[in-house]
Design a protein around this motif. Sequence first.
Motif, mmCIF file in Angstrom:
data_model
loop_
_atom_site.group_PDB
_atom_site.id
_atom_site.type_symbol
_atom_site.label_atom_id
_atom_site.label_comp_id
_atom_site.label_asym_id
_atom_site.label_seq_id
_atom_site.Cartn_x
_atom_site.Cartn_y
_atom_site.Cartn_z
ATOM 1 N N ARG A 156 3.349 6.289 25.462
ATOM 2 C CA ARG A 156 3.730 5.023 24.847
ATOM 3 C C ARG A 156 3.006 4.932 23.525
ATOM 4 N NH1 ARG A 156 4.721 -0.475 27.897
ATOM 5 N NH2 ARG A 156 6.399 0.192 29.232
ATOM 6 N N ASP A 157 3.672 4.460 22.494
ATOM 7 C CA ASP A 157 3.064 4.340 21.175
ATOM 8 C C ASP A 157 2.449 2.958 21.050
ATOM 9 O OD1 ASP A 157 2.255 4.442 18.586
ATOM 10 O OD2 ASP A 157 4.180 5.044 17.758
ATOM 11 N N SER A 158 1.185 2.840 21.417
ATOM 12 C CA SER A 158 0.510 1.546 21.373
ATOM 13 C C SER A 158 0.047 1.191 19.973
ATOM 14 C CB SER A 158 -0.689 1.535 22.324
ATOM 15 O OG SER A 158 -1.611 2.548 21.942
ATOM 16 N N GLU A 159 0.056 2.128 19.052
ATOM 17 C CA GLU A 159 -0.385 1.874 17.687
ATOM 18 C C GLU A 159 0.764 1.529 16.753
ATOM 19 O OE1 GLU A 159 -3.619 1.700 16.839
ATOM 20 O OE2 GLU A 159 -3.930 2.001 18.978
ATOM 21 N N MET A 160 2.014 1.548 17.237
ATOM 22 C CA MET A 160 3.158 1.286 16.368
ATOM 23 C C MET A 160 3.156 -0.159 15.914
ATOM 24 S SD MET A 160 7.127 2.021 17.076
ATOM 25 C CE MET A 160 7.537 3.316 15.943
#
Length: 194
Positions: free
Chosen positions: A169-173
């Motif tokens: 999962r891209d939590s920094e997007m």
Amino acid sequence: MQNKKLIIVALAALAAVGGCKEKKQPQDIIAPKIEAKGPSSPIRMQSYSDTRDVLWLGKSYKVEVKREPSDSLPMVKDESGQKFVDNRISVRVLRSDGTVAISNSFTKATFNDYLTDHYRKAGILEGLVFDKVDSQQLEFAASVSLPQTDEYIPLEVKIDNFGNVKIERDSEMDTSGTGQSDADNDENFDEDEI
């Protein structure tokens, strides 16, 4: 003369009373009635193709990403019953001589471990785009979305030089437009609520 005045006053009173009568309303409706329409035929996203030249591991490659709606995949429905065709996305990495170094195909099912039940049921694989070269990996940004909304789960896909795929999962997007991740903007962030 008084009779004439009396007659004029009486006529004026009758005219006033007659003018106050309720006028008959026509039975015709001027504006057409808007009828609720049921779901239309299944909605498909447009096909998409993107090719990028990259320098990876000291050599030149072409990274090719293609999205196609796929009738062989299960369709999803929104709350109104409207059906949507899901997508299949292929990624090919081509050597400078045109031969295929890596070839992968992705569907929403590829990302099942990273989706909530709601997105597994109602979401579609909307996109996958090349992001950057990071050491021995090619990095891609992917998203599974609820069709025709701005709601989606951002994902990272990394492919190494052996063709191994790693998904997170891209939590920094940054989807808020503020330069902060959504998790930073919401102290009560819970991934299962997405």
